[in-house]
Design an enzyme around this catalytic site. Structure first.
Site, PDB file in Angstrom:
ATOM      1  N   THR B 155       0.863  -1.196   0.000  1.00  0.00           N
ATOM      2  CA  THR B 155       0.000   0.000   0.000  1.00  0.00           C
ATOM      3  C   THR B 155       0.894   1.239   0.000  1.00  0.00           C
ATOM      4  OG1 THR B 155      -0.216  -0.143   2.413  1.00  0.00           O
ATOM      5  CG2 THR B 155      -2.000  -1.079   1.089  1.00  0.00           C
ATOM      6  N   LYS B 181       4.607  -6.734   3.527  1.00  0.00           N
ATOM      7  CA  LYS B 181       4.269  -5.335   3.297  1.00  0.00           C
ATOM      8  C   LYS B 181       4.125  -4.639   4.641  1.00  0.00           C
ATOM      9  CE  LYS B 181       0.877  -3.240   3.273  1.00  0.00           C
ATOM     10  NZ  LYS B 181       0.279  -2.253   4.265  1.00  0.00           N
ATOM     11  N   THR B 192       2.648  -7.186  13.394  1.00  0.00           N
ATOM     12  CA  THR B 192       2.972  -5.823  12.968  1.00  0.00           C
ATOM     13  C   THR B 192       2.887  -5.511  11.482  1.00  0.00           C
ATOM     14  OG1 THR B 192       5.341  -6.190  12.764  1.00  0.00           O
ATOM     15  CG2 THR B 192       4.513  -5.524  14.918  1.00  0.00           C
ATOM     16  N   GLU B 277       7.957   4.660   7.396  1.00  0.00           N
ATOM     17  CA  GLU B 277       7.515   5.938   6.829  1.00  0.00           C
ATOM     18  C   GLU B 277       8.492   7.065   7.181  1.00  0.00           C
ATOM     19  OE1 GLU B 277       2.744   5.094   6.423  1.00  0.00           O
ATOM     20  OE2 GLU B 277       3.474   6.057   8.233  1.00  0.00           O
ATOM     21  N   ASN B 400       1.821  11.290   6.929  1.00  0.00           N
ATOM     22  CA  ASN B 400       0.674  11.003   7.785  1.00  0.00           C
ATOM     23  C   ASN B 400      -0.234  12.182   8.089  1.00  0.00           C
ATOM     24  OD1 ASN B 400       0.835   8.132   8.353  1.00  0.00           O
ATOM     25  ND2 ASN B 400       2.874   8.674   9.075  1.00  0.00           N
ATOM     26  N   SER B 405      -8.106   9.771   4.867  1.00  0.00           N
ATOM     27  CA  SER B 405      -8.816   8.492   4.933  1.00  0.00           C
ATOM     28  C   SER B 405      -9.877   8.440   3.847  1.00  0.00           C
ATOM     29  CB  SER B 405      -9.444   8.328   6.309  1.00  0.00           C
ATOM     30  OG  SER B 405     -10.267   9.430   6.609  1.00  0.00           O
TER      31      SER B 405
END
Lengths: 405, 405
Positions: B155, B181, B192, B277, B400, B405
């Site tokens: 993703t 992933k 996790t 990230e 983030n 969303s």
């Protein structure tokens, strides 16, 4: 100082407290040309209470205060800014002893009547010569005001934070003033920063201690900026009143004082969040329906410390899935299919899934504001807690990735 | 995909695994014009083991896999990317049941032989029509390779992550291939992320389960990007071998397989951290001298999840005071005056204070590199742990706070 926090509040009008005399001086702990040593002289008979960090690696100042608190009496407070003196071995301890001895000699009191707190970089022994010269300068300095003292105890703070409340105790009005510093390395489970409270009430040490602990549990222990807990966190409360002291936590006088003290602590705690490193949003998280208050508090802190929740709020995104995630990871009793979540009072998820077609307009408008409210209902019991935090922004990274020890 | 992580590794050469046939298709869970449904067809007799999230709010896929794992047999795996289907109530559950039924009908097996995992946004029911159309397309699609499948399960991943190991079991070479992933919402205490391991070894389900749990404890449960735990974390291991299975965790064959499995899991876990990230540094934290291994792990995770430690490393700052802070806040037995800290093998703090005049040159050079090693000695006992994480940078905030969303 960095740019002032967008969440800053103006410095309040604060009256003097009888029995408290403030002085500030330049010890020069850093090369910053400002006052960085604060001395508060306290009337004879002043009682004291305190809460300190739960860190397993506390500073020698914290250890000193813990020992002195067992005696319950205070004549002076010294606060050093720019060097926390933490993790400095026996040399750090010697610095604290030298400071207490110097002040005690001047005031003709016991060293244990002198409380010491330091804030700043970890791992560099506090220079005794600078501390002693600073104390000598402070002892002959003109009387300072609350703003002077609040500025002098600050480090990375972007604005001075203080508050005042009053209560009627024994038929007379007593006043409480608190000053506080803190911006990063703020986590609950302890005092979470340096805070100093002064009141002209007369309160027995054990009663003051119990009341401070109760206020702390609902205020300082319910805030977090980054989940990181300082080695130096200390909140001390000094009561200078000379008359008949409060000797019980029961009764109307005690209730009035407790309410004023808790209110003061809440204002101070909110001030720290409003000055959270990089903060652009003040976030209140209300958890109810948990199995117990402590369970609610742990869930609230899990949400408040989640980088994904904090960045979602920074992005003004009603990403309630991240709140679900943070509830789920808290390790506390939770039933996915009873869980509800709201933003600004608008329920966006209920009974284990999103609320179909909820009105996004008020939620989006709420998230654009500077104060954001997140509500979480567990649907299990009566436990509740309110936690305060701030968002996680580029400002936090800039402050902490560029700061050099 | 975002810009590729600076810590990315090239995709390895991976052999096929007998008994595993991969297919990918475009279910179109998001409007992204790429394959987002992966189907792995498994030979009859394939055994399976798995570990799943400890979140109290798990996805219906996690609940499905947990139930199916009790039977220990698998014929297919379906992975959906772009929608986690978590927190979607009964509609999410129906989607998982529909997927399993569709595949089971085609393969003429039980629905419980079909494992399902989904990753992506929380709170949106997985569209059953898209899933069924995707499965139908996958069933007639040409055989895909490991890279196709790894890309299809991703993703926010910035590069495909996979690994291979081999072992000699029963006199023949068996091969293990894993794909994984994960990039954000990565926390230990569970699997996790989504990880899938395939081997041509024959292993009894209970033995495979025990071995996977052991490997997981030393690898996936020792990584963290942001301390945030997914609702969907799942690692499944499929063993397609047809001969005499491993029926015990004891003996040379079992040892060889365990070593290969743990090594594979470690490589996959490191891949997730390298794709953390916003990561610019891969950080290994070794804790020893703790009272127990579990205590060492908690202390290591406290350091790894500390925003102040992570930003210090991002800033290439040997700020060991922040490491002291993170040890202190972990709540585990620690004696400040026995604590030692090193960066890149150079001790910078020892016995409760900084090492006077330590050579900063190699430390500074080490911190400028992409791989940073932090060592912490507690000096209390024999407990040890190694934890892996990445730094906290502006990239994490950008990803983030801007993600919607």
């Amino acid at each position: 100082m960095s740019e002032i926090s967008p969440l800053a509040l103006p410095f309040p009008e604060l009256p003097p407290i009888a029995g408290v005399e403030l002085r500030v001086a330049r010890a020069g702990y850093k090369d910053w040309g400002r006052c960085d040593l604060t001395l508060a002289l306290l009337a004879e008979g002043t009682t004291v209470a305190g809460v300190t960090t739960k860190s397993r690696c506390p500073s020698p100042e914290v250890e000193w205060c813990r020992a002195a608190l067992t005696l319950g009496h205070a004549r002076a407070l010294v606060v050093n800014a720019g060097n926390s003196n933490a993790f400095t071995g026996s040399r750090g301890r010697e610095a604290v002893e030298a400071i207490a001895a110097r002040v005690a000699q001047s005031l003709e009191c016991q060293p244990s009547d002198v409380f010491v707190a330091s804030t700043g970089v970890i791992g560099v022994p506090l220079p005794i010569d600078k501390a002693e010269a600073g104390i000598d300068a402070a002892l002959v300095a003109p009387v300072a005001d609350w703003l002077d003292a609040t500025n002098a105890i600050g480090t990375t703070d972007t604005f001075p934070k203080a508050a005042m409340t009053q209560a009627i105790v024994g038929g007379r009005t007593v006043t409480l003033v608190g000053i506080i510093k803190g911006s990063g390395m703020i986590a609950p489970d302890m005092a979470t920063m340096l805070g100093f409270i002064f009141t002209d009430a007369a309160v027995k040490p054990a009663v003051l201690q119990a009341m401070l602990e109760r206020a702390n549990a609902e205020t300082f222990s319910c805030i977090t900026v980054d989940g990181d807990t300082s080695t130096s966190d200390t909140v001390l409360a000094f009561a200078t009143g000379q008359g008949d002291p409060l000797t019980s936590r029961e009764g109307a006088d005690a209730d009035a004082f407790q309410i004023a003290l808790t209110d003061l602590c809440r204002q101070l705690a909110h001030g720290v969040i409003r000055d959270g490193e990089g903060a652009s949003k003040f976030i209140e998280i209300r958890v109810d329906g948990a199995e117990s208050d402590e369970s609610a508090r742990i869930i609230g802190l899990s949400i408040a410390n989640s980088p994904l929740v904090k960045t979602a709020i920074a992005g003004e995104d009603a990403n309630w899935g991240r709140v679900v995630m943070a509830v789920g990871k808290a390790g506390q009793p939770a039933d996915r299919d009873k869980l509800s979540i709201s933003f600004g009072g608008v329920e966006v998820a209920r009974d284990g899934s999103g609320v179909p077609g909820y009105d996004e307009t008020p939620v989006a408008a709420h998230l654009k504001g500077s104060d954001v409210a997140i509500g979480v209902g567990l649907g299990l019991g009566d436990g509740q807690a309110t936690i305060w935090t701030c968002d996680l922004t580029h400002g936090y990274i800039s402050i902490n990735a560029d700061y050099r020890s």
